[in-house]
Design an enzyme around this catalytic site. Structure first.
Site, PDB file in Angstrom:
ATOM      1  N   SER A 105       0.839  -1.202   0.000  1.00 38.92           N
ATOM      2  CA  SER A 105       0.000   0.000   0.000  1.00 38.92           C
ATOM      3  C   SER A 105       0.871   1.247   0.000  1.00 38.92           C
ATOM      4  O   SER A 105       1.987   1.241   0.539  1.00 38.92           O
ATOM      5  CB  SER A 105      -0.859   0.003   1.265  1.00 38.92           C
ATOM      6  OG  SER A 105      -1.445   1.258   1.451  1.00 38.92           O
ATOM      7  N   TYR A 127      -1.935   0.193   9.985  1.00 40.52           N
ATOM      8  CA  TYR A 127      -2.164  -0.460   8.688  1.00 40.52           C
ATOM      9  C   TYR A 127      -0.890  -0.402   7.835  1.00 40.52           C
ATOM     10  O   TYR A 127      -0.428  -1.425   7.305  1.00 40.52           O
ATOM     11  CB  TYR A 127      -3.343   0.207   7.966  1.00 40.52           C
ATOM     12  CG  TYR A 127      -3.477  -0.248   6.537  1.00 40.52           C
ATOM     13  CD1 TYR A 127      -3.781  -1.573   6.241  1.00 40.52           C
ATOM     14  CD2 TYR A 127      -3.269   0.635   5.479  1.00 40.52           C
ATOM     15  CE1 TYR A 127      -3.876  -2.009   4.934  1.00 40.52           C
ATOM     16  CE2 TYR A 127      -3.368   0.217   4.162  1.00 40.52           C
ATOM     17  CZ  TYR A 127      -3.665  -1.103   3.893  1.00 40.52           C
ATOM     18  OH  TYR A 127      -3.742  -1.533   2.594  1.00 40.52           O
ATOM     19  N   LYS A 151       1.821  -3.462   6.424  1.00 38.61           N
ATOM     20  CA  LYS A 151       2.221  -3.674   5.024  1.00 38.61           C
ATOM     21  C   LYS A 151       3.735  -3.573   4.871  1.00 38.61           C
ATOM     22  O   LYS A 151       4.341  -4.303   4.080  1.00 38.61           O
ATOM     23  CB  LYS A 151       1.493  -2.666   4.128  1.00 38.61           C
ATOM     24  CG  LYS A 151      -0.009  -2.910   4.046  1.00 38.61           C
ATOM     25  CD  LYS A 151      -0.297  -4.239   3.361  1.00 38.61           C
ATOM     26  CE  LYS A 151      -1.738  -4.644   3.412  1.00 38.61           C
ATOM     27  NZ  LYS A 151      -2.015  -5.912   2.720  1.00 38.61           N
TER      28      LYS A 151
END
Ligand code: UDP
Length: 324
Positions: free
Chosen positions: A116, A140, A144
């Site tokens: 991402s 988040y 990643k």
């Protein structure tokens, strides 16, 4: 070629699975349907299960010889990751580790990973190229980045070749409106713009109008989900042909403000978008735009559908015809 696609019933995963099927790939989808949709699976075999279930993975990898794993299954909401980091580290890191170990134990040589733009945090230079420093500002993005680092270590130690894609803002839907974006609850700008325009929800709130951008609202780089699908196919082919690992930023290299998205939708459809100007949303960088030169050069990738008119038209048609 046999490929296991985790999260293949989700938004990006379903478009990618369909693209792989069109290319003649034998696709098995592993999805627990917690956020994916059975209706989004348009072919191949669907196995309903968790990609952190080591026994299930052992069974799947013993039953058939897989050439590659394409790993989409993950939680993707930045705000939720701040509120519930354990949920994100469990699914996005722990379950990915189980999947990686099963892949290595069963001698699968290639792995494609949904990373991402969130791995970059606040950009220090624009457009964001692949060598930009990784400095995520939310859990988040951390998960990643850890995924990418596990892949680097697994290549060094076990020879697993991988391709990581840092998506910018995935948008749009299949041209034939048979599959599309369906999150519950929906938090992404373009579906919210369309649903507000159609009176399916209250007026949209523009999150922040005091950013240092041309009109004060945030700038994002919107990339068509079908362009993401083609990149995954090209990326897998590339690492198989060259036996390497690579990371690619996937975007259109063009940024639009939130207010520009609203105006563009009004222009494309002639429907007004009721909206109010609101406060900033926590954790939003002012501007994210991808440098996509590497994907074009190495993969021959073209973001052919990532112009705003195509994205908004496909998204509007999907919203009118959606079946899930
Ligand atoms: N946004 C907004 N109102 C909304 C939802 C999103 O103004 O109701 C803005 C958000 O602040 C960001 C852009 O739209 O600048 C894209 O947000 P989205 O959640 O779609 O994707 P993200 O950039 O967070 O991955």
């Amino acid at each position: 070629m046999n490929v296991l696609i985790t999260g293949g019933a989700g938004y990006i995963g379903s478009h990618c699975s369909r693209y792989f099927l069109e290319k003649g790939v034998d696709v098995t989808i592993l999805d627990d349907l917690s956020e994916g949709h059975r209706e989004a699976v348009k072919g191949g075999e669907l196995v309903v299960g968790d990609c952190g279930d080591g026994a299930l993975l052992d069974r799947l990898f013993s039953e058939k010889s897989y050439d590659a794993v394409v790993h989409f299954a993950a939680f993707t909401s930045v705000g939720e990751s701040v509120a519930e980091p354990r949920k994100y580290f469990h699914n996005n890191v722990e379950n990915m580790l189980t999947l990686l170990n099963a892949a290595v134990d069963h001698h699968i040589g290639y792995f494609v990973f949904s990373s991402s733009a969130a791995v970059f945090g606040e950009p220090v230079s624009l457009p964001i190229r692949e060598d930009h420093v990784l400095d995520p500002i939310n859990p988040y993005g951390e998960t990643k980045m850890i995924g990418e680092r596990m892949l680097a270590d697994y290549e060094r130690a076990y020879g697993l070749h991988s391709c990581s894609f840092r998506y910018f803002n995935a948008a749009g839907d299949s041209e034939d409106s048979s599959i599309g974006e369906s999150h519950h609850p929906e938090t992404h700008l373009i579906p919210l713009v369309i649903q507000a325009a159609l009176g399916k929800r209250p007026p949209l709130t523009v999150f922040g109008t005091d950013y240092d951008t041309r009109d004060g609202s945030c700038i994002r780089d919107y990339v068509h989900v079908e362009d993401l699908a083609s990149a995954h196919y090209l990326g897998l082919r590339y690492i198989m042909e060259h036996n390497v690992s690579e990371q690619f930023n996937l975007g259109s290299e063009t940024g639009f403000t939130v207010l520009e998205i609203i105006r563009a939708f009004e222009k494309v459809t002639g429907i007004a978008v009721p909206h109010t100007l609101g406060a900033r949303r926590a954790g939003d960088p002012a501007m994210l735009v991808a440098g996509n030169e590497k994907a074009k050069r190495l993969l021959g990738w073209e973001p052919a559908k990532s112009d705003l008119e195509t994205i908004l038209t496909d998204a509007y048609h999907w919203e009118m015809k959606r079946t899930y």
